[in-house]
Design an enzyme around this catalytic site. Structure first.
Site, PDB file in Angstrom:
ATOM      1  CB  CYS A  66      -0.984  -0.012   1.164  1.00 34.80           C
ATOM      2  SG  CYS A  66      -0.234  -0.033   2.818  1.00 34.80           S
ATOM      3  CG  HIS A 119      -4.456  -0.049   4.134  1.00 32.12           C
ATOM      4  ND1 HIS A 119      -3.721  -0.831   3.284  1.00 32.12           N
ATOM      5  CD2 HIS A 119      -5.525   0.370   3.423  1.00 32.12           C
ATOM      6  CE1 HIS A 119      -4.327  -0.907   2.104  1.00 32.12           C
ATOM      7  NE2 HIS A 119      -5.424  -0.182   2.162  1.00 32.12           N
ATOM      8  CD  GLU A 131      -7.837  -1.289  -0.676  1.00 30.50           C
ATOM      9  OE1 GLU A 131      -7.382  -0.966   0.434  1.00 30.50           O
ATOM     10  OE2 GLU A 131      -8.807  -2.051  -0.806  1.00 30.50           O
TER      11      GLU A 131
END
Length: 174
Positions: A66, A119, A131
């Site tokens: 990510c 994240h 993502e």
């Protein structure tokens, strides 16, 4: 004709090049972040990864995680940001969910550990994010609501979704 950092010579279409010395508008920067991130869609998630997969490898172990995705997308627009999602969050300018713009970042972490970011996703506009979700998955574009179970607009009143806390940040001004 270009020479890469390893000293190898390659050929690139002139239309694919731009000078990092030439100023570009914030609108263009945001568009570059978004277009760069979209080029990774369907590439594999690879923890610690910061490269596109190479189909010529027998066992391709390349891909992005990510924060690698957001770092590479921002680098394409001339912004060098931290490597990990927590550091990216700490260095970003905090914004409200209502003020998110294309290319801004959406961070998340465990709701029971405030400030622990694990994240990051890139805001693609109109309630969509890009993502690299987790091991065994691929980079994707998905609606914020599908990912987090509620509309982005509802995050102004409560920046949590289930067991996740949500945070919002920007690196591009305006």
């Amino acid at each position: 004709k270009v020479r890469n950092v390893q000293g190898k010579v390659s050929w690139v279409k002139e239309s694919e090049l731009r000078s990092l010395r030439s100023p570009i508008s914030t609108r263009q920067q945001r568009q570059i972040v978004l277009e760069s991130a979209k080029k990774f869609i369907n590439d594999p998630y690879y923890w610690g990864g910061r490269s596109a997969p190479n189909p010529r490898l027998l066992f391709p172990v390349t891909g992005v995680d990510c924060s690698g995705l957001s770092g590479l997308a921002y680098a394409a627009a001339g912004h060098l940001i931290a490597r990990d999602s927590l550091e990216q969050y700490m260095q970003s300018v905090k914004v409200s969910p209502a003020n998110l713009k294309l290319g801004d970042l959406i961070f998340s972490g465990p709701a029971d550990s405030p400030g622990k970011v694990t994240h990051v996703a890139i805001y693609a506009g109109e309630g969509e994010i890009i993502e690299a979700p987790k091991t065994g998955t691929f980079v994707r574009q998905i609606s914020f609501q599908e990912k987090y179970g509620k509309p982005l607009a509802d995050c102004a009143a409560d920046p949590r979704s289930g067991d996740r806390a949500l945070y919002f940040g920007a690196f591009i001004k305006n």
